[in-house]
Scaffold this motif. Structure first.
Motif, short mmCIF file in Angstrom:
data_model
loop_
_atom_site.label_atom_id
_atom_site.label_comp_id
_atom_site.label_asym_id
_atom_site.label_seq_id
_atom_site.Cartn_x
_atom_site.Cartn_y
_atom_site.Cartn_z
N ILE A 173 0.83 -1.20 0.00
CA ILE A 173 0.00 0.00 0.00
C ILE A 173 0.87 1.26 0.00
N LEU A 174 1.92 1.26 0.81
CA LEU A 174 2.83 2.41 0.85
C LEU A 174 3.44 2.68 -0.51
N GLY A 175 3.86 1.59 -1.18
CA GLY A 175 4.49 1.73 -2.48
C GLY A 175 3.56 2.26 -3.55
N TYR A 190 1.51 7.60 9.02
CA TYR A 190 0.37 8.25 8.36
C TYR A 190 -0.61 7.19 7.85
N LEU A 191 -0.06 6.11 7.31
CA LEU A 191 -0.91 5.03 6.82
C LEU A 191 -1.74 4.44 7.96
N GLN A 192 -1.16 4.32 9.14
CA GLN A 192 -1.91 3.80 10.28
C GLN A 192 -3.10 4.71 10.60
N ASN A 193 -2.89 6.03 10.47
CA ASN A 193 -3.99 6.97 10.68
C ASN A 193 -5.08 6.78 9.63
N LEU A 194 -4.66 6.54 8.39
CA LEU A 194 -5.63 6.34 7.31
C LEU A 194 -6.44 5.07 7.54
#
Length: 262
Positions: A173-175, A190-194
């Motif tokens: 997902i990050l990539g 930030y992804l954890q927040n999303l």
């Protein structure tokens, strides 16, 4: 409304499940021949009504009802059995109902109409999560747009929809979401927040079962929503899922999927 049906006899269970669905067409019905398997697979679910046979091979229905009432204090337990001698025991457990076999639609409707603990959404139309991928990506609860706190959360959900139920890791997902970033790993927090925003928004809207998480991966459950992409894959001639050459226009990574669609 979520309903559990347990009977260790295959034909009896199929008949019971069919009648429950006729009596409660908007309910989610979980059917099991093995009560212990039901306990394992329904972890995290809330059961409103349980139809239980009493004489079963793996566990006695009365004992299992005791277990269910510990987990769900206001569950409505309705016993379905061919033995009348258990009526007293059922009443001691404060069962909602007792149906003597053969089970009929009329008997089920009668017990549902007189539940010990009325279910709030009984008789109400079930909310629908609808996802639009052709053209601009959008998410709806019934006919109202579902709003996430962050714009990037919408893109995260869009990518999971694009994956069609395949489990996806945080690294992937990050990539994808930060494909132009030389070091996307910096976006992990930030992804954890999303992810938290996505889960919270869906839960509050009543769609807690749309996302599954397991061993560091995350995925959508396709059959928990209406989606033009999924409908099109099942029936490419369906008017309701007509592909017009546009797919998730907002997201650059969607070009790869668009190429596959074409």
């Amino acid at each position: 409304m979520q309903v559990l049906a347990i009977d260790d006899e295959k034909i009896a269970l199929e008949g019971l499940t069919d009648l429950i669905k006729k009596a409660l067409p908007d309910a989610e019905v979980y059917s099991y021949r093995n009560a212990l398997k039901a306990v394992e697979e329904l972890e995290g679910k809330h059961i409103d009504i349980a139809f239980l046979d009493i004489e079963m091979r793996d566990i006695n229905g009365l004992q299992f009802a005791d277990h269910l009432k510990e987990r769900f204090p206001k569950i409505n337990v309705i016993f379905t059995t061919g033995y009348s001698e258990y009526v007293g025991d059922a009443m001691d457990l404060h069962a909602s109902g007792y149906i003597m076999k053969p089970v009929t639609l009329e008997k089920i409707k009668k017990e549902i109409g007189d539940l010990r603990y009325p279910v709030e959404d009984a008789g109400k139309k079930k909310d629908v999560l609808r996802v639009q991928t052709f053209g601009n990506f959008e998410v709806f609860k019934n006919n109202e747009v579902l709003h996430f706190q962050y714009n990037k959360t919408k893109e995260l959900f869009a990518y999971l929809i694009d994956r069609c139920g395949a489990r996806t890791s945080n690294g992937e997902i990050l990539g994808v979401l930060w494909e132009d970033d030389a070091n996307p790993e910096r976006k992990a927090s930030y992804l954890q927040n999303l992810r938290a925003d996505m889960m919270s928004t869906l839960n509050e809207a009543g769609f807690s079962d749309v996302i599954v998480r397991q061993r560091g991966t995350i995925a959508v459950v396709p059959d928990k929503m209406e989606c033009d992409l999924y409908e099109w894959k099942k029936d490419r001639n369906s008017a309701s899922s007509k592909y017009t050459g546009e797919y998730m226009n907002q997201f650059s990574w969607a070009e790869y999927s668009k190429g596959a669609l074409e």
